[in-house]
Design a protein around this motif. Sequence first.
Motif, PDB file in Angstrom:
ATOM      1  N   MET A  59      -9.640  -1.698  -1.191  1.00  0.00           N
ATOM      2  CA  MET A  59     -11.090  -1.161  -1.189  1.00  0.00           C
ATOM      3  C   MET A  59     -11.227   0.060  -0.433  1.00  0.00           C
ATOM      4  SD  MET A  59     -13.309  -4.932  -0.924  1.00  0.00           S
ATOM      5  CE  MET A  59     -14.236  -4.344   0.340  1.00  0.00           C
ATOM      6  N   VAL A  60     -10.897   0.031   0.604  1.00  0.00           N
ATOM      7  CA  VAL A  60     -10.903   1.217   1.968  1.00  0.00           C
ATOM      8  C   VAL A  60     -10.053   2.370   1.228  1.00  0.00           C
ATOM      9  CG1 VAL A  60     -10.579   2.052   4.032  1.00  0.00           C
ATOM     10  CG2 VAL A  60     -11.388  -0.510   3.710  1.00  0.00           C
TER      11      VAL A  60
ATOM     12  N   PHE B 240      -5.776 -11.171   1.555  1.00  0.00           N
ATOM     13  CA  PHE B 240      -6.886 -10.587   1.815  1.00  0.00           C
ATOM     14  C   PHE B 240      -6.804  -9.069   2.589  1.00  0.00           C
ATOM     15  CE2 PHE B 240      -8.121 -14.974   1.308  1.00  0.00           C
ATOM     16  CZ  PHE B 240      -9.696 -14.667   0.622  1.00  0.00           C
ATOM     17  N   PHE B 241      -5.571  -8.877   3.190  1.00  0.00           N
ATOM     18  CA  PHE B 241      -5.506  -7.565   3.572  1.00  0.00           C
ATOM     19  C   PHE B 241      -5.329  -6.606   2.562  1.00  0.00           C
ATOM     20  CE2 PHE B 241      -4.026  -9.268   7.984  1.00  0.00           C
ATOM     21  CZ  PHE B 241      -5.161  -8.797   8.516  1.00  0.00           C
ATOM     22  N   SER B 242      -4.453  -7.017   1.609  1.00  0.00           N
ATOM     23  CA  SER B 242      -4.173  -6.249   0.414  1.00  0.00           C
ATOM     24  C   SER B 242      -5.507  -5.930  -0.409  1.00  0.00           C
ATOM     25  CB  SER B 242      -3.446  -6.768  -0.619  1.00  0.00           C
ATOM     26  OG  SER B 242      -2.048  -7.160  -0.155  1.00  0.00           O
ATOM     27  N   ALA B 243      -6.471  -6.757  -0.319  1.00  0.00           N
ATOM     28  CA  ALA B 243      -7.711  -6.585  -0.837  1.00  0.00           C
ATOM     29  C   ALA B 243      -8.388  -5.476  -0.117  1.00  0.00           C
ATOM     30  CB  ALA B 243      -8.600  -7.805  -0.991  1.00  0.00           C
ATOM     31  N   PHE B 244      -8.433  -5.755   1.146  1.00  0.00           N
ATOM     32  CA  PHE B 244      -9.105  -4.775   2.212  1.00  0.00           C
ATOM     33  C   PHE B 244      -8.752  -3.390   1.796  1.00  0.00           C
ATOM     34  CE2 PHE B 244      -9.675  -2.921   6.182  1.00  0.00           C
ATOM     35  CZ  PHE B 244     -11.150  -2.900   6.316  1.00  0.00           C
ATOM     36  N   LEU B 245      -7.455  -3.206   2.180  1.00  0.00           N
ATOM     37  CA  LEU B 245      -6.794  -1.791   2.058  1.00  0.00           C
ATOM     38  C   LEU B 245      -7.121  -1.158   0.540  1.00  0.00           C
ATOM     39  CD1 LEU B 245      -3.233  -2.546   3.740  1.00  0.00           C
ATOM     40  CD2 LEU B 245      -5.281  -1.189   4.449  1.00  0.00           C
TER      41      LEU B 245
ATOM     42  N   TRP C  72     -13.588 -12.800  -5.781  1.00  0.00           N
ATOM     43  CA  TRP C  72     -13.639 -13.825  -4.644  1.00  0.00           C
ATOM     44  C   TRP C  72     -13.711 -15.177  -4.779  1.00  0.00           C
ATOM     45  CZ3 TRP C  72     -12.852 -11.743  -0.272  1.00  0.00           C
ATOM     46  CH2 TRP C  72     -13.050 -10.294   0.123  1.00  0.00           C
TER      47      TRP C  72
ATOM     48  N   THR D 172       0.850  -1.177  -0.081  1.00  0.00           N
ATOM     49  CA  THR D 172       0.056   0.116   0.025  1.00  0.00           C
ATOM     50  C   THR D 172       0.954   1.168  -0.079  1.00  0.00           C
ATOM     51  OG1 THR D 172      -1.888  -1.288   1.308  1.00  0.00           O
ATOM     52  CG2 THR D 172      -1.800   1.057   1.264  1.00  0.00           C
TER      53      THR D 172
END
Length: 147
Positions: free
Chosen positions: A107-108, A100-105, A119, A19
């Motif tokens: 998105m946010v 999954f943390f990369s995907a979440f960050l 998914w 990120t």
Amino acid sequence: MIGFSLALSAGLCAALASTCAKLAMASHAVAELCQSVKQNYESVEFLIPNCQGIALYLRMTCFGMIFLFNAMMWTLFVKSLRKCSSSVEATVINTAANFFFSAFLGMVLFGESLSLVWWFGASLIIVGLLFIHKGTEGDEQKYTKEE
């Protein structure tokens, strides 16, 4: 359990490093963030006179954070390798957490959208990693019985 936590934390650090890399290399994203803060919070207008200068400073900071988060990730990952029952377990947890943390960050922070196909693909990757983990677990048990 401590090995799981260390591998999970290593995955989070890897995602944070990526990120920071995205922020360090995308000048427009940092400049847009500065502009939106100036527009949304008129009371801080006098604190932010020059978004270009602030954007450069933030980009340089993010560039430095890449190295910090990568160093933390490797430290935590090596410790998780010692604490987990197998190196595959630490690798599977680290990879899944990073994914999954990369995907979440994304998105946010960047407004990225994840489709149903993404998914589904992510689920297949995790299932594959679990198969690898179960396969090595069975091999380890077979070798210990033979000894």
